[in-house]
Enzyme design. Sequence first.
Site, short mmCIF file in Angstrom:
data_model
loop_
_atom_site.label_atom_id
_atom_site.label_comp_id
_atom_site.label_asym_id
_atom_site.label_seq_id
_atom_site.Cartn_x
_atom_site.Cartn_y
_atom_site.Cartn_z
N LYS A 50 0.73 -1.16 -0.10
CA LYS A 50 -0.06 0.10 0.11
C LYS A 50 0.91 1.16 -0.01
O LYS A 50 0.76 2.07 -0.60
CB LYS A 50 -1.01 -0.17 1.18
CG LYS A 50 -2.19 -1.04 1.03
CD LYS A 50 -2.94 -1.08 2.38
CE LYS A 50 -3.94 -2.29 2.07
NZ LYS A 50 -4.52 -2.72 3.38
N GLN A 75 -4.73 -1.10 9.56
CA GLN A 75 -4.87 -2.49 9.01
C GLN A 75 -5.16 -3.55 9.88
O GLN A 75 -4.83 -3.39 11.19
CB GLN A 75 -3.26 -2.79 8.69
CG GLN A 75 -3.06 -4.24 7.97
CD GLN A 75 -3.63 -4.34 6.59
OE1 GLN A 75 -3.39 -3.34 5.82
NE2 GLN A 75 -4.17 -5.33 6.37
N ASP A 120 -11.01 2.94 3.95
CA ASP A 120 -11.66 1.42 3.93
C ASP A 120 -13.09 1.52 3.72
O ASP A 120 -13.51 0.04 3.65
CB ASP A 120 -11.02 1.04 5.11
CG ASP A 120 -9.83 -0.21 4.99
OD1 ASP A 120 -9.53 -0.29 3.64
OD2 ASP A 120 -9.24 -0.51 5.79
#
Length: 300
Positions: free
Chosen positions: A55, A99, A122
């Site tokens: 990422k 994460q 997200d």
Amino acid sequence: MTEAIIIDGKTFSSNLRNKIAEDVKSLKKEQGIVPGLAVVLVGENPASQIYVRKKEEMTKAVGMHSVSHHVKADISQQALLDLIDTLNRDPVIHGILVQLPLPKHIDTPTILAAIDPAKDVDGFHIINAGLLAIGKPALVPCTPAGCMMLLKDTLGNLQGKSALVIGRSTIVGRPMAQLLLAADCTVTIAHRYTSNLEALCRQADIVVAAVGIPHFVKGTWIKPGAVIIDVGINRIPAQDPEAKAAGKTKIVGDVDFEEAAKVASAITPVPGGVGPMTIACLLNNTIQAARALSDSTAPS
Ligand code: NAD
């Protein structure tokens, strides 16, 4: 029998990232804004470390500002909330990604709820999930957003199609079903307690499989001409006896690709289908968040 078109997520993702890089340049030139993405990694989970590194690399590659916070696994929940609060207030950060999974002593819903919904790239915040559920613009979870792009590219208009989503997780199945509904599909959601799955599958023009079981969807279940999106990422022992004996593994999807490709009109491969779309959609959400945040702070 005609073989299905193989939906090339790798090329689609690469084209999308090139377009995002162009958009980042324009945003910088026209408004002086560089979209910024902060990634928070808690602990040393090897798979998470690989995802986070990828990422970061891709964020920088499209010209965005990338910030990483790698914190120890024993960080307290309050310290993690304080870090999120700092990022929420930081004007150069437009997207925040924590994460998952988080260590057991940390309550994941509390952490996700602490992220400013406007920076929730997200799309897991309850506000964004709610907006999506009522058909309003939202930051959408990256994997289903990527599946939708591939479906629209393959089929054009989805209106009136019968769609079956197998799996009802909050990160894939549920938001996927909402997106298909918003595109005027007739949507069925199947899960582990669904009793007539094969019959439901045989009626579907679109099947999205997000189950986590290798080769779960069989070719005989598929309606001729259906479009198949395989979200699954499953690691299984390599088939070649020598490689298997050496402990080698390979990645397969939730669909029996060989069988399904003989019946479907189009299908995503694993790897190279949905997987590459996820990070591209994260970057897409980040630029979307940067634009929205700059609009909301512009003088009226
Ligand atoms: P999950 O475990 O949270 O959900 C799995 C879902 O499958 C559940 O809703 C469950 O009810 C359903 N299910 C289980 N057994 C079933 C059965 N026999 N019949 C019908 N439904 C059944 O998983 P998830 O996080 O949604 O992920 C699903 C798969 O997608 C996994 O393989 C995961 O690795 C993969 N994934 C890929 C990406 C990507 O970027 N490509 C992103 C997220 C997840």
